[in-house]
Design an enzyme around this catalytic site. Structure first.
Site, short mmCIF file in Angstrom:
data_model
loop_
_atom_site.label_atom_id
_atom_site.label_comp_id
_atom_site.label_asym_id
_atom_site.label_seq_id
_atom_site.Cartn_x
_atom_site.Cartn_y
_atom_site.Cartn_z
N ASP A 509 0.84 -1.21 0.00
CA ASP A 509 0.00 0.00 0.00
C ASP A 509 0.87 1.25 0.00
OD1 ASP A 509 -2.30 1.49 0.06
OD2 ASP A 509 -3.14 0.50 1.83
N ASP A 571 -10.62 2.08 -3.24
CA ASP A 571 -11.10 1.79 -1.89
C ASP A 571 -12.62 1.76 -1.84
OD1 ASP A 571 -8.64 1.50 -0.76
OD2 ASP A 571 -8.58 3.45 0.22
#
Ligand SMILES: *[C@@H]1O[C@H](CO)[C@@H](O)[C@H](O)[C@H]1NC(C)=O
Ligand SMILES: *[C@@H]1O[C@H](CO)[C@@H](O)[C@H](O)[C@H]1NC(C)=O
Ligand SMILES: *[C@@H]1O[C@H](CO)[C@@H](O)[C@H](O)[C@H]1NC(C)=O
Ligand SMILES: *[C@@H]1O[C@H](CO)[C@@H](O)[C@H](O)[C@H]1NC(C)=O
Ligand SMILES: *[C@@H]1O[C@H](CO)[C@@H](O)[C@H](O)[C@H]1NC(C)=O
Ligand SMILES: *[C@@H]1O[C@H](CO)[C@@H](O)[C@H](O)[C@H]1NC(C)=O
Ligand SMILES: *[C@@H]1O[C@H](CO)[C@@H](O)[C@H](O)[C@H]1NC(C)=O
Length: 751
Positions: A509, A571
């Site tokens: 990430d 997301d």
């Protein structure tokens, strides 16, 4: 002349009789790469790219980029120019330099220094060229690759005799994909320092015509929104100054004719193989031609080049299709799967996974993790991923304000470390299959919280500009990966964990952009450092499936894709929003590279409630299908639906991973968005069909399929067999129930 790797069938090509720059061989076949004196042609299956050296000026002029051509067209010489725009402002140039009368946007801007000089004039003239079988690697940068026979390369050497600057332009032709890949080397052969203010990877001039441009815009949780608009006189561009490719825009541009559709018409696609700040400029100039340049963002460049040094730009892919936007996308997908993604997983089906984030967030310990892993295994899911929260001791990672940078297992949550827990998890049987559950782990290795042991020890390791504030985003700072000691630290932190636990998947990430950098060019130095780190780790752990992520799709770009075969697309896991995001992302990127998960309702980002089947069908259009939830949070009815949905996901996954994608109708145009995939062999297809809003007292459309063999017969989900012609020309009418967010997956099998 180079041995050809591809010959078009004779019948398909009309022979040119007499031509100035011939590209046909004696027998009339078309060669992939032809250099005829100072004229060059790169030919694909359905594309030609042609340019030559102008005898008078030594400049490179473009003759054609579009459908197949066997010679130059009938083009009248330019009339003697009146007015301020002289010849240099009117011709179609290959790599326009600045300051010699071309008043359009330059591809390259070089500032000369030393002896009080501050010229920005360049005079890059043809010197020589060479042909190379295959494609040389781009040192330190991600790039497409291919064997001799698959790709061949033309290198054209230019030289500015006044400033002693050499520019080497590389053109590689992937004939199978109708793709030309370009990059540029700039070498300072003089005795003074110079500064590169702009060095585009690709510049292309297209002749006067009406064009429209298609690109992607967005932000966090709403990535990859398609924009299509006409190209007007003047400059119109987009890019990123985030230090990363970013959610805001993607390093991708398509140019199309106004009448181009998804399935018909001219489409030129450009894709910059890069992960940092970038710039795309599209200019329609006073005389009508269009110029597009793609490359590093000049606002974050000013790259100093000392005598003897070479700067290599990232590469940019240019693709042409006459089969519309969809044809262009399929060529990108195939090129990227076969010749960009180097992971062994590139065309492999991916295990269905469950990620702990939305199910547990930071609130977990050894026993809750094991419980979730058991529930995961029972569902028949193949991979369990433990997300953020497992590390940090002095600053335990219990929320996002502390612990980042300290990649040691948290002893309070995992007193015995990860090893024994992972051993136990990977002994669990996945559903009724003989497969064991795999284990994956989340990292954010490029970042640090000021509340961390690492930052306490090395405050100088973060990107910062002297005494300017170190602006926090999400409570974190960016480690300066340009520094070799930081690269080593990141490599070792990740490798230490992968060496001690049976981790077969890594989610990498990256949750903020760059601010307050040390120099104008720090963000590109950072990228070179990042690429070294990714190269080292993915080479050392070839059996680990890496997934990129940057607050969702903040780094969904071909640079990351070279190392990581998949990235988290957004997301936002809301099914409805995801249709648009995934269709948009598929303009340039193969669905095989998209992570797509099912989450609970009401959705945590959009608040929307949609049926489980709809959410799951949308997620199955991504190569990496999974769940972002705790099964305990589902209703009993939803849990009962899961095994069938997971089994369908396993069935369609190989088709989505390897197949050709056809966007049949777009979410921005229709209440019934649809897409289908056909295997490379053409034996199987999967059709995904959605109804956004309930259809009350009104007929339902016929969905016309694409890409099938008209004369073959296909069994349609056990409801009879139909010819490809019928399926494509009549279509299929599916009776959606009267409901919002309806969905239907149809499987076809060629008989
Ligand atoms: C470059 O400059 C040198 C002298 O400065 C001259 O001899 C030579 O011919 C020039 N070459 C070209 C290609 O203009
Ligand atoms: C560009 O420069 C690099 C580094 O000096 C070199 O390895 C490469 O071969 C050059 N490529 C071309 C096309 O000149
Ligand atoms: C783990 O967390 C759960 C739920 O908060 C709690 O009931 C349990 O006691 C904890 N177990 C350990 C070993 O701390
Ligand atoms: C994060 O956790 C630390 C330590 O438990 C606590 O002091 C801090 O207030 C928390 N921050 C937030 C934003 O919850
Ligand atoms: C496993 O088999 C049982 C019995 O046939 C069935 O009820 C259950 O749904 C299956 N589980 C999965 C995950 O497929
Ligand atoms: C962590 O940093 C934040 C500022 O980002 C601060 O407010 C907080 O008190 C710190 N927490 C700890 C536990 O040091
Ligand atoms: C095919 O038949 C099944 C069972 O009769 C039905 O549920 C399904 O909706 C049909 N498919 C199509 C595309 O109509």
């Amino acid at each position: 002349m180079l041995a050809k790797s591809f010959r078009a069938p004779l019948a398909a090509i009309a022979l040119g009789a007499l031509c100035q720059h011939p590209v046909t061989a004696q027998d009339g076949s078309i060669e992939t790469l032809v250099a005829n004196d100072k004229s060059f042609a790169l030919n694909g299956k359905g594309m030609s790219y042609r340019f030559h050296v102008d005898e008078d000026t030594g400049d490179l002029y473009n003759d054609h980029f579009g459908g197949l051509a066997t010679e130059d067209g009938l083009v009248e010489p330019l009339a003697r120019p009146d007015g301020w725009a002289g010849f240099p402002s009117r011709v179609l140039r290959e790599y326009p330099d600045l300051g010699r009368g071309d008043m359009r946007i330059p591809a390259v801007q070089i500032r000369q220094a030393g002896d009080g000089k501050a010229y920005t004039v360049s005079d890059l003239k043809y010197q020589s060229h060479e042909l190379v079988e295959g494609k040389p690697a781009l040192s330190g940068l991600p790039s497409t690759f291919g064997e001799a026979g698959e790709v061949s390369t033309l290198i054209v050497h230019l030289y500015d005799n006044y400033s002693a600057i050499a520019v080497d332009m590389s053109y590689s032709i992937f004939a199978e994909h109708d793709a030309v890949v370009r990059s540029v080397n700039i070498t300072n052969k003089g005795e003074n320092d110079i500064v590169l203010d702009k060095a585009a990877s690709l510049s292309v001039d297209l002749p006067f015509a009406d064009y429209e441009m298609i690109y992607l815009r967005g932000d966090w949780a709403r990535e990859a929104q398609r924009v299509r608009r006409s190209v007007e006189y003047g400059n119109q561009g987009f890019g990123s100054l985030a230090g990363y490719s970013s959610h805001f825009h993607n390093p991708f541009l398509a140019l199309v004719s106004p009448d181009t559709t998804e399935s018909r018409g001219d489409a030129w696609g450009f894709s910059l193989v890069y992960t940092g700040s970038f710039s795309v400029d599209v200019e329609k100039s006073s005389q009508g031609p269009l110029r597009a340049t793609l490359g590093l963002n000049p606002y974050e460049f000013a790259w100093p080049l000392k005598p003897g040094e070479t700067f290599t730009t990232p590469e940019c892919v240019a693709i042409y299709s006459d089969a519309g936007v969809g044809g262009m996308s399929r060529k990108f997908h195939n090129l990227f799967r076969k010749n960009l993604i180097r992971s062994k997983f590139a065309t492999e089906p991916r295990p269905a996974l469950l990620n702990s984030w939305e199910g547990l967030y930071f609130a977990y310990n050894q026993s809750t993790v094991l419980d979730l892993a058991r529930a995961t295994a029972e569902l028949g899911v193949k991979l369990f991923v433990l997300d953020d929260g497992w590390f940090g001791n002095e600053f335990p990672r219990n929320n996002d304000s502390l612990g980042l940078g300290d990649w040691q297992v948290n002893k309070a949550k995992f007193p015995d470390g990860l090893g024994p827990l992972v051993d136990e998890i990977t002994q669990l049987q996945s559903g009724n299959s003989s497969d064991k559950l795999q284990f994956g782990l989340w990292f954010e290795p490029e970042m640090v919280n000021p509340n961390s042991t690492l930052y306490g020890k090395h405050p100088d390791w973060v990107l910062h500009a002297a005494d300017y504030p170190r602006t926090l985003r999400r409570n974190q700072l960016v480690l300066n990966l340009a520094l070799p000691e930081v690269q080593e630290h990141v490599i070792n932190s990740v490798a230490n964990i992968l060496d001690t636990a049976k981790v077969t998947y890594v989610k990498w990430d990256n949750n903020r952009g760059m601010h307050e950098t040390t120099t104008s060019y720090a963000s590109h130095q950072y990228m070179l450092g990042l690429y070294r780190v990714l190269d080292t780790l993915t080479t050392r752990f070839p059996d680990v499936l890496f997934e990129g992520c940057a607050s969702g799709g903040g780094r969904f770009d071909p640079g990351i894709m070279h190392y990581f075969p998949q990235s988290w697309t957004s997301d936002n896991t809301d099914g409805f929003n995801r249709v648009g995001i995934q269709f948009g992302t598929s303009l340039a990127y193969p669905p095989s590279a998209m992570g797509a998960h099912v989450s609970v309702v009401p959705n945590h980002q959009a608040g929307r409630v949609t049926p489980l089947a709809y959410r799951a069908h949308v997620a199955m259009m991504g190569g990496s299908f999974g769940f972002e939830l705790n099964p305990a949070d589902l209703t009993a009815d939803e849990r009962a639906e899961l095994p069938a949905l997971i089994s369908l996901a396993d069935q369609v996954n190989p088709i989505v991973i390897q197949g050709d994608m056809y966007r049949l109708s777009l979410p921005e145009h229709s209440n019934w968005p649809a897409a289908m995939w056909i295997t490379p062999e053409g034996d199987k297809a999967a059709v995904f069909y959605f109804q956004t809003r309930a259809n009350v007292n009104h007929q339902l459309p016929y969905l016309k399929l694409q890409g099938l063999d008209p004369s073959a017969r296909y069994a349609l989900d056990g409801n009879g067999t139909f010819s490809g012609a019928t399926l494509m020309n009549v279509g299929v009418q599916y009776m959606f129930p009267v409901e919002d967010y309806g969905s239907k997956v149809m499987l076809l099998e060629r008989q």
